[in-house]
Design an enzyme around this catalytic site. Sequence first.
Site, PDB file in Angstrom:
ATOM      1  N   HIS A   1      -4.725-101.104 -38.898  1.00 23.50           N
ATOM      2  CA  HIS A   1      -4.884 -99.922 -38.343  1.00 23.50           C
ATOM      3  C   HIS A   1      -3.982 -98.307 -38.452  1.00 23.50           C
ATOM      4  O   HIS A   1      -4.339 -97.617 -37.802  1.00 23.50           O
ATOM      5  CB  HIS A   1      -4.586 -99.912 -36.792  1.00 23.50           C
ATOM      6  CG  HIS A   1      -6.336-101.084 -36.087  1.00 23.50           C
ATOM      7  ND1 HIS A   1      -7.896-100.655 -36.770  1.00 23.50           N
ATOM      8  CD2 HIS A   1      -5.803-102.165 -35.477  1.00 23.50           C
ATOM      9  CE1 HIS A   1      -7.899-101.910 -35.945  1.00 23.50           C
ATOM     10  NE2 HIS A   1      -7.218-102.756 -35.410  1.00 23.50           N
TER      11      HIS A   1
ATOM     12  N   ASP B   1     -11.435-109.157 -40.498  1.00 20.21           N
ATOM     13  CA  ASP B   1     -10.694-108.818 -39.258  1.00 20.21           C
ATOM     14  C   ASP B   1     -12.273-108.610 -38.661  1.00 20.21           C
ATOM     15  O   ASP B   1     -13.470-107.883 -38.924  1.00 20.21           O
ATOM     16  CB  ASP B   1      -9.764-107.839 -39.218  1.00 20.21           C
ATOM     17  CG  ASP B   1      -9.366-107.758 -37.705  1.00 20.21           C
ATOM     18  OD1 ASP B   1      -8.232-108.436 -37.776  1.00 20.21           O
ATOM     19  OD2 ASP B   1      -9.667-107.196 -36.683  1.00 20.21           O
TER      20      ASP B   1
ATOM     21  N   HIS C   1     -12.205-106.360 -36.188  1.00 17.93           N
ATOM     22  CA  HIS C   1     -11.607-104.523 -35.702  1.00 17.93           C
ATOM     23  C   HIS C   1     -11.518-104.337 -37.199  1.00 17.93           C
ATOM     24  O   HIS C   1     -11.116-104.486 -38.557  1.00 17.93           O
ATOM     25  CB  HIS C   1     -10.797-104.129 -35.297  1.00 17.93           C
ATOM     26  CG  HIS C   1     -10.367-104.616 -33.699  1.00 17.93           C
ATOM     27  ND1 HIS C   1     -10.009-106.249 -33.381  1.00 17.93           N
ATOM     28  CD2 HIS C   1     -11.159-104.642 -32.683  1.00 17.93           C
ATOM     29  CE1 HIS C   1     -10.424-106.442 -32.877  1.00 17.93           C
ATOM     30  NE2 HIS C   1     -11.059-105.692 -31.722  1.00 17.93           N
TER      31      HIS C   1
ATOM     32  N   ASP D   1     -10.106-112.463 -35.167  1.00 15.10           N
ATOM     33  CA  ASP D   1     -10.331-112.174 -33.969  1.00 15.10           C
ATOM     34  C   ASP D   1     -11.613-112.525 -34.335  1.00 15.10           C
ATOM     35  O   ASP D   1     -12.267-112.074 -33.010  1.00 15.10           O
ATOM     36  CB  ASP D   1      -9.298-111.265 -33.492  1.00 15.10           C
ATOM     37  CG  ASP D   1      -9.296-110.085 -34.789  1.00 15.10           C
ATOM     38  OD1 ASP D   1     -10.351-109.805 -35.866  1.00 15.10           O
ATOM     39  OD2 ASP D   1      -9.121-109.403 -34.308  1.00 15.10           O
TER      40      ASP D   1
END
Length: 306
Positions: free
Chosen positions: A124, A160, A162, A247
């Site tokens: 990120h 991931d 995200h 995740d």
Amino acid sequence: MRKVGYIYDPIYLKHDTGEGHPENHHRLEAINEYVDLIKDKLIHIKPRKATAKDIALIHDPYYPQEIMDLCSAGGTYLDPDTRCSIFSYEAAMYAAGAGLEAIDRIKNGEVERVFAAVRPPGHHAEYAKAMGFCIFNNIAIAARYAQKQGFEKVFIIDFDAHHGNGTQKAFYEDDTVFYFSTHQYPFYPGTGSKEEKGKGKGYGYTYNVPLPAGTGDDVYLKVYSEELPPLVKEFNPDIILVSAGYDLHMDDPLTLLEVSTEGIGKIVENILKTANVPFLFMLEGGYNIIALGESVKLTIEKLLEI
């Protein structure tokens, strides 16, 4: 059996995110417990500390000093989710350095594949901005460094839950780095729509697969067995880097995807079958520590076998 490196350092445990934060030192402690069961099959590698010049391959040259100053002063919140403490700068520099060390070990033939169990995670982090638990963009820094070491075409796969907004942004106008991501959508950080395909000469070198909450093994395996392989084949990379965020697991407390541990193993298997090139997996998310430990162990077993 493949020559597989495992990168870890206790400095990563010193990145203190505060009581109750999901991205905490227990994550790596759990991973190490599971990896300990297969440790004799691995080549254990210590990361090196990245330099400010290394970080500047992706980030604003002044950004590392800013992070160092904030951490030296005792730490603070860098954004609503991302906390740094007194040792966080050091941990983050060694997290970025793990990718650099992995590339060097791959280049000299010591290993064919590497799993880097690092924190803080990275995908990120943007040019001069920490976010989403990430301080420096470890995978993006590794990609640029790999190019400097002669791996001209780099394919990045991000599974991931995200979307890796920082990684996508770093290479959005670049045709030498392909960014492929599967992720829950709409979801944090709000990027990663199908329409985001790159810009300028980089158009077509970003490929997002946004998936709704509740998506499980069947859809994921179809994506990784049918959509991904032709993209890798056409791009013909010299190395593949993987943002390995766990995740997407059905037991993760922060997400709403339904992928099983076995499903994650199949995803990794499909990734490894896409090309006969070196692979570097770098840890991103994953916040159920049992699911995380099991999934990382299974990932490494696939790295050894496939």
